[in-house]
Design a protein around this motif. Sequence first.
Motif, short mmCIF file in Angstrom:
data_model
loop_
_atom_site.label_atom_id
_atom_site.label_comp_id
_atom_site.label_asym_id
_atom_site.label_seq_id
_atom_site.Cartn_x
_atom_site.Cartn_y
_atom_site.Cartn_z
N ASP A 1 0.82 -1.21 0.00
CA ASP A 1 0.00 0.00 0.00
C ASP A 1 0.86 1.27 0.00
O ASP A 1 0.40 2.33 0.44
N CYS A 2 2.07 1.15 -0.50
CA CYS A 2 2.96 2.32 -0.53
C CYS A 2 2.33 3.42 -1.39
O CYS A 2 1.94 3.17 -2.53
N PRO A 3 2.21 4.65 -0.85
CA PRO A 3 1.57 5.72 -1.62
C PRO A 3 2.41 6.21 -2.80
O PRO A 3 1.89 6.90 -3.68
N VAL A 4 3.69 5.88 -2.82
CA VAL A 4 4.57 6.31 -3.91
C VAL A 4 4.59 5.22 -4.98
O VAL A 4 5.08 4.12 -4.74
N ASP A 5 4.04 5.53 -6.13
CA ASP A 5 4.00 4.59 -7.25
C ASP A 5 4.99 5.05 -8.31
O ASP A 5 4.92 6.18 -8.79
N GLU A 6 5.90 4.16 -8.68
CA GLU A 6 6.96 4.55 -9.62
C GLU A 6 6.43 4.88 -11.01
O GLU A 6 6.97 5.75 -11.71
N TYR A 7 5.36 4.22 -11.43
CA TYR A 7 4.78 4.52 -12.74
C TYR A 7 4.16 5.92 -12.74
O TYR A 7 4.38 6.70 -13.68
N VAL A 8 3.37 6.22 -11.72
CA VAL A 8 2.73 7.52 -11.62
C VAL A 8 3.77 8.63 -11.49
O VAL A 8 3.67 9.68 -12.13
N LYS A 9 4.79 8.37 -10.69
CA LYS A 9 5.85 9.36 -10.50
C LYS A 9 6.60 9.63 -11.80
O LYS A 9 6.93 10.77 -12.13
N PHE A 10 6.85 8.57 -12.57
CA PHE A 10 7.58 8.70 -13.83
C PHE A 10 6.78 9.55 -14.82
O PHE A 10 7.33 10.45 -15.46
#
Length: 219
Positions: free
Chosen positions: A139-148
């Motif tokens: 449930d980590c709020p940091v998503d690497e796809y969204v951030k990218f």
Amino acid sequence: MGLHDRKLCVLGICTLLEMGPCRPPLEAVLPSILPSCLVLFDGLKRAYEARAEADEDTESEDEEDDQDEEVLSSDEDDIDDMNNEYLENLSRMAVKTAAQQGVNMTANIEDYDSDSDDEDYEPDETAIECYTTPLDDRDCPVDEYVKFKAALSGISTTEPALYHALTQVLNEEQQKLLSAVLVLADQRKAQQDSKRIEQSGGYSFTVPAQVPTKFKFGS
């Protein structure tokens, strides 16, 4: 290797792109940034699939264990208790030592199947990462796809020359892969938003203050 390292690499590149004027010179590595990210995302996709398969296998094994439970002898119980206590002590010592050094971490005890076939072992996708961080939480709020996607969208607006330099090196196949990554980013963002709404109590609908009690149709 593994989800953690790949996610960290993507987030590191995103941070570099978002630094603006403060970032170090990128001219020497510009042609390789997006192609390298596409390789990372391909590995992430396979790693997520491997974790999903592992979760399914674990659930199946748990169900089988519930249906066909074997009672251990007292001696075996004592041995298992001693082993578990020893491993738990090691975990606590590792966490305590890390805390003394200013590092926040957790330690998990994982079962290892010594009878597994070595030929089926794929260290690139299924290696156990013993020490986890908040980045490894499901449930980590940091998503690497969204951030990218956010990082790319940001520099396309604020630094169009840099965005052009990053994307002009991509061939047709790489452009398709990049588009697929961005579409997946939108899907994962929608999933995040949906889960957030669900956790906050679901959707709310406003009801009119006054509801008519009589209706008249026709003249």
